[in-house]
Structures are given as structure tokens and as C-alpha cells.
Enzyme design. Structure first.
Site, PDB file in Angstrom:
ATOM      1  N   ASP A  36       0.653  -1.269   0.064  1.00  0.00           N
ATOM      2  CA  ASP A  36      -0.003  -0.061  -0.003  1.00  0.00           C
ATOM      3  C   ASP A  36       0.636   1.259   0.055  1.00  0.00           C
ATOM      4  OD1 ASP A  36      -2.529   1.417  -0.083  1.00  0.00           O
ATOM      5  OD2 ASP A  36      -2.745   1.172   2.055  1.00  0.00           O
ATOM      6  N   ASN A  84     -10.945  -2.584  -5.083  1.00  0.00           N
ATOM      7  CA  ASN A  84     -10.276  -1.404  -5.999  1.00  0.00           C
ATOM      8  C   ASN A  84     -10.944  -1.485  -7.419  1.00  0.00           C
ATOM      9  OD1 ASN A  84      -7.045  -2.695  -4.771  1.00  0.00           O
ATOM     10  ND2 ASN A  84      -8.317  -1.048  -4.184  1.00  0.00           N
TER      11      ASN A  84
HETATM   12  C1  IPE Z   1      -5.479  -2.663  -0.069  1.00  0.00           C
HETATM   13  O1  IPE Z   1      -5.125  -1.326  -0.201  1.00  0.00           O
HETATM   14  C2  IPE Z   1      -5.539  -3.308  -1.454  1.00  0.00           C
HETATM   15  C3  IPE Z   1      -4.129  -3.710  -2.049  1.00  0.00           C
HETATM   16  C4  IPE Z   1      -3.050  -3.331  -1.580  1.00  0.00           C
HETATM   17  C5  IPE Z   1      -4.372  -4.159  -3.303  1.00  0.00           C
HETATM   18  P1  IPE Z   1      -6.243  -0.167  -0.340  1.00  0.00           P
HETATM   19  O2  IPE Z   1      -5.461   1.020  -0.704  1.00  0.00           O
HETATM   20  O3  IPE Z   1      -7.052  -0.348  -1.626  1.00  0.00           O
HETATM   21  O4  IPE Z   1      -6.973  -0.388   0.871  1.00  0.00           O
HETATM   22  P2  IPE Z   1      -7.885   0.920   1.812  1.00  0.00           P
HETATM   23  O5  IPE Z   1      -8.760   1.215   0.848  1.00  0.00           O
HETATM   24  O6  IPE Z   1      -6.971   1.874   2.201  1.00  0.00           O
HETATM   25  O7  IPE Z   1      -8.405   0.048   2.995  1.00  0.00           O
HETATM   26  C1  IPE Z   2      -1.502   0.235  -3.345  1.00  0.00           C
HETATM   27  O1  IPE Z   2      -1.530   1.559  -3.511  1.00  0.00           O
HETATM   28  C2  IPE Z   2      -1.675  -0.432  -4.766  1.00  0.00           C
HETATM   29  C3  IPE Z   2      -3.196  -0.681  -4.918  1.00  0.00           C
HETATM   30  C4  IPE Z   2      -3.999  -0.795  -4.027  1.00  0.00           C
HETATM   31  C5  IPE Z   2      -3.395  -1.313  -6.446  1.00  0.00           C
HETATM   32  P1  IPE Z   2      -2.542   2.665  -3.456  1.00  0.00           P
HETATM   33  O2  IPE Z   2      -2.893   2.700  -4.900  1.00  0.00           O
HETATM   34  O3  IPE Z   2      -3.815   2.090  -2.583  1.00  0.00           O
HETATM   35  O4  IPE Z   2      -1.934   3.801  -2.886  1.00  0.00           O
HETATM   36  P2  IPE Z   2      -2.576   5.091  -1.701  1.00  0.00           P
HETATM   37  O5  IPE Z   2      -3.081   4.128  -0.343  1.00  0.00           O
HETATM   38  O6  IPE Z   2      -3.669   5.703  -2.563  1.00  0.00           O
HETATM   39  O7  IPE Z   2      -1.373   5.887  -1.198  1.00  0.00           O
HETATM   40 MG    MG Z   3      -4.039   2.385  -0.635  1.00  0.00          MG
END
Ligand code: IPE
Ligand code: IPE
Ligand code: MG
Length: 262
Positions: A36, A84
Site C-alpha cells: 500500500d 479496488n
Molecule cells: C489494499 O489497499 C489493497 C491492495 C493493496 C491491493 P487499499 O488502498 O485498496 O486499501 P484501503 O482502501 O486503504 O483499505
Molecule cells: C496500493 O497503493 C496499490 C493498489 C491498491 C493497487 P494505493 O494505490 O492504494 O496507494 P495509496 O493508498 O492511495 O497511497
Molecule cells: Mg491504498
């Protein structure tokens, strides 16, 4: 000395020391990672979110190579969750393109390094070209046995459990399974992760302290590790720090410590 070189040198020394101190007999067999913080990494640099995802691939490569090198048997990466799908279409498309590029580019390395790919999640929800590519890479790498790389894609823990319940129901109806045999190990066999042992260690980057619907059933006794480091900055040294933290834990599985009975 140039301050940049000095810094790199210091980081390398630190990394080497961490590696030397690692107990090779107490490594987690299976590590799961919630990667993340890509978007925040990009935002800090006034770049579009995709730049963070792209940079995150470097961490993916480094961590896979290193995990395999030190003898971790399974590494699960949470790459795209069910939730997502709620992101803007443009970001989803860019992520899928990135995934396709990655798989096409990495196949040779996976073969060379004995890495088996397994995808978990509702893979058929992904666009055809992506799901076909995933199945093809799974097929090509299925005999590799150094490490299993599990990619969680279009994955949701609750959906996984519901999907398992549906399969159980079907097997009960056709009498392939009898209700008295349905216990925890049997139920696990109906999950997407049926052939993969539960993770010993789960890491989440970026400072969020939640599981976000990841491996809900499987993490019952997993050790959890949270770091503020954003995924694109998460490298070998950060992974080593997580492994050291794991090695300092006492896993009790509901039992008691020590042998004595008083
Ligand atoms: C969790 O991250 C999913 C992945 C890393 C693929 P998100 O960024 O989607 O999760 P939330 O929304 O912060 O809980
Ligand atoms: C994790 O990074 C990757 C996926 C969930 C695909 P994020 O895209 O959630 O990055 P933040 O949480 O917005 O920084
Ligand atoms: Mg995230």
C-alpha cells in the site's frame, strides 16, 4: 566522500548486518504483503498515481528476488482487491496494463529462478487478455518449486469465503462431501488458497493498520507487521526489518509458553 555514496554505503552495511543476524532456521514459510501507499508516494512528488504504481514494481521485483534467495517458500502479494474495482476506470486500466507488462516481462526470470505463479481471486472478472495471460503463466510455471508467488487479484476475503461455501454446498448435494467431515482443514480446501499454507507473517506498508479484506480466513494465527514505509520505498532492508521483528515474536497458537506445568 560524496554524501550520496556515503549514504548508500551505510545502507548496504546495515543491510548486510541485518542479513547476517537473520536466523535461517526460523524464517516464515509464507509471507503475505499488502502493498500500500503507491498513490501517496506519487502525490508527494506531484506525480500522477500511476507513477507510484510503476515505481512499486521495482519493490515487487526486489522483494520477490530476495525472498526466493533466502528460502521463503511462498510470497503472496495483494495487487488488486475487489474493492479496488471502485477506483476510476482510468486507474484500473493503467493497473491492468502494468500487470500485463510485468507478467510478460518476468516470465523468463520466473522460469530461471524456479518461481511458480498462482493467482487467487476472481480472475475471470479481469479483462480477457489479462486472465488468459495469468492462466498461461500459471501453466508454464507450474512445475517450478523454489518459491510460489501468489498474486491476489480481484481478491476479496469475504467473497472467497462465500465462494467456498457455495462449493461446499454443491459437494454436499452431490454427496462428494458429508457434513460430518466438514472441519477446518476440509473447509480450507475450498478456498482459492487451497494448496498454499496459511501465511506466517503479514506485512502492510504505508502506515494503515487494517487488513482491507485480505486473507480473512487464513490470517487466524498470522503475525502482523505494519510499517509507515510506502510500498515504492519498501526494499530489501525494510523486508529484513520485518523478518527480524517476526523472529522476535513468540507464536503461541492459544497455548502456553514453556514446558512446565504448575
Ligand atoms: C489494499 O489497499 C489493497 C491492495 C493493496 C491491493 P487499499 O488502498 O485498496 O486499501 P484501503 O482502501 O486503504 O483499505
Ligand atoms: C496500493 O497503493 C496499490 C493498489 C491498491 C493497487 P494505493 O494505490 O492504494 O496507494 P495509496 O493508498 O492511495 O497511497
Ligand atoms: Mg491504498
Amino acid at each position: 566522500m560524496n554524501p550520496f555514496i556515503q549514504k548508500t554505503h551505510r545502507a548496504e552495511t546495515e543491510e548486510k548486518a541485518l542479513l547476517e543476524r537473520l536466523d535461517r532456521n526460523n524464517l516464515p514459510q509464507h509471507v503475505a504483503i499488502i502493498m500500500d501507499g503507491n498513490g501517496r508516494w506519487a502525490a508527494q512528488r506531484h506525480l500522477p498515481r500511476i507513477a507510484g504504481h510503476r515505481r512499486g514494481i521495482r519493490s515487487v521485483r526486489e522483494i520477490i528476488t530476495f525472498a526466493r534467495e533466502i528460502g521463503i517458500k511462498a510470497l503472496t502479494l495483494y495487487a488488486f482487491s475487489n474493492e479496488n474495482w471502485n477506483r476510476p476506470a482510468k486507474e484500473i486500466t493503467q493497473l491492468m496494463i502494468l500487470l500485463e507488462h510485468y507478467l510478460n516481462k518476468e516470465l523468463d526470470t520466473m522460469m530461471k529462478n524456479g518461481i511458480r505463479l498462482r493467482a487467487v481471486g476472481q480472475i475471470d472478472r479481469l479483462q480477457d487478455s489479462v486472465s488468459r495471460l495469468i492462466h498461461a503463466v500459471e501453466e508454464k510455471t507450474k512445475e517450478n518449486n523454489k518459491m510460489t508467488l501468489v498474486l491476489a487479484l480481484s481478491y476479496g476475503g469475504r467473497t472467497e469465503i462465500i465462494d467456498a461455501v457455495k462449493k461446499v454446498y454443491k459437494d454436499l448435494q452431490t454427496e462428494k462431501l458429508s457434513l460430518k467431515d466438514l472441519d477446518e482443514p476440509h473447509f480450507s480446501n475450498y478456498l482459492y488458497t487451497q494448496d498454499i499454507p496459511d501465511p506466517d507473517l503479514m506485512i502492510r506498508t504505508s502506515g494503515e493498520i487494517r487488513v482491507s479484506n485480505f486473507l480473512l480466513w487464513q490470517v487466524a494465527y498470522t503475525e502482523l507487521y505494519f510499517t509507515k514505509t510506502l510500498w515504492p520505498d519498501f526494499r530489501k532492508k525494510d523486508f529484513l526489518l520485518a523478518l527480524h521483528d517476526y523472529q522476535g515474536r513468540e507464536r503461541r497458537f492459544g497455548g502456553v509458553t514453556g514446558e512446565e506445568n504448575d
